[in-house]
Each structure stands twice: as C-alpha cells, then as structure tokens.
Design a protein around this motif. Sequence first.
Motif, PDB file in Angstrom:
ATOM      1  N   UNK A   1       0.801  -1.223   0.000  1.00 35.16           N
ATOM      2  CA  UNK A   1       0.000   0.000   0.000  1.00 35.16           C
ATOM      3  C   UNK A   1       0.836   1.276   0.000  1.00 35.16           C
ATOM      4  N   UNK A   2       2.061   1.183   0.485  1.00 35.71           N
ATOM      5  CA  UNK A   2       2.898   2.371   0.687  1.00 35.71           C
ATOM      6  C   UNK A   2       3.457   2.924  -0.621  1.00 35.71           C
ATOM      7  N   UNK A   3       3.771   4.217  -0.572  1.00 36.64           N
ATOM      8  CA  UNK A   3       4.480   4.875  -1.678  1.00 36.64           C
ATOM      9  C   UNK A   3       5.984   4.689  -1.536  1.00 36.64           C
ATOM     10  N   UNK A   4       6.440   4.562  -0.290  1.00 36.88           N
ATOM     11  CA  UNK A   4       7.859   4.357  -0.023  1.00 36.88           C
ATOM     12  C   UNK A   4       8.009   3.629   1.304  1.00 36.88           C
TER      13      UNK A   4
ATOM     14  N   UNK B   1       8.887  -1.667  -6.901  1.00 39.36           N
ATOM     15  CA  UNK B   1       9.231  -0.320  -7.333  1.00 39.36           C
ATOM     16  C   UNK B   1       9.129   0.714  -6.222  1.00 39.36           C
ATOM     17  N   UNK B   2       9.154   0.264  -4.966  1.00 39.59           N
ATOM     18  CA  UNK B   2       9.041   1.189  -3.829  1.00 39.59           C
ATOM     19  C   UNK B   2      10.413   1.745  -3.468  1.00 39.59           C
ATOM     20  N   UNK B   3      10.543   3.068  -3.421  1.00 41.66           N
ATOM     21  CA  UNK B   3      11.815   3.647  -2.950  1.00 41.66           C
ATOM     22  C   UNK B   3      12.011   3.360  -1.463  1.00 41.66           C
ATOM     23  N   UNK B   4      13.268   3.275  -1.069  1.00 38.69           N
ATOM     24  CA  UNK B   4      13.616   2.986   0.325  1.00 38.69           C
ATOM     25  C   UNK B   4      14.480   4.110   0.877  1.00 38.69           C
TER      26      UNK B   4
END
Length: 124
Positions: free
Chosen positions: A79-82, A107-110
């Motif tokens: 669900x998260x954007x990052x 594809x989630x930035x960390x």
Amino acid sequence: MHDRTAHSPASRPLIVALCGSIRHWDALAEANLYETVAGRIVLAPGCNLKQSHPLWEDPARAVQLKQQLDDLHRRKIDLADEVLIVNPGGYTGDSTCSEIDYAPSLGKPIRYTHSEDAGEDTRG
C-alpha cells in the motif's frame, strides 16, 4: 524520493511503511512521530512480540502470529508509496532484510533512518 508532504485537498499525503527490528520499538515509535509530523501517512508494525501479552503467551500461537504479522506487514508495503527502514546503528534483522528485498520488487523507494556504515541519522 517523492515529496508529497504538501498536498492539495484533491491529493493525498505520501504513505510510508516503517520497517525495522521490533527490538528497536522506541526508534520505530520515534520515526512514526517524525513521519506523521512531516505530514505523511504511516503504516507501522502494530505488535511488539518481544513484550509479553496474553495474545501470544502460547509459544505455538506466537509462531503462527509472527507469520501472520510478517504477511500483514508486506501488505502494508504493498500500500505504501515508499519504505522507511528504521535501523539504529545500521542494524537490520532477517525480517527487515526480507522487506528490503521485497520493496524494490514493487518499485518502492527505500529510505533509512541511519546510514548503514556509521549509524548516522539520515531521517528526512
């Protein structure tokens, strides 16, 4: 990295999933505080299995619950954007390492609260 801390009524704030070892429960709470004050929606671990509680006092139930919570946390990452890795002293446990591998596959930035080399605070 996204910068959606300022948003119009038609948009929503950035959603951040916190990941980190439950042994750093206080650091997770602190990161939750900073991210919330920055205007982000925070999805964080909801149970500290290292603290005794009737829901997981039975060892077999604790093992089952750990698996359920790990799966639930992956859904939070979905669900998260990052993802924000809470890693005081650069520490990441096995579950967190698994989440670090999982997030980029979506594809989630960390981001990290601390650099992995010096334990430096990199919260932003």
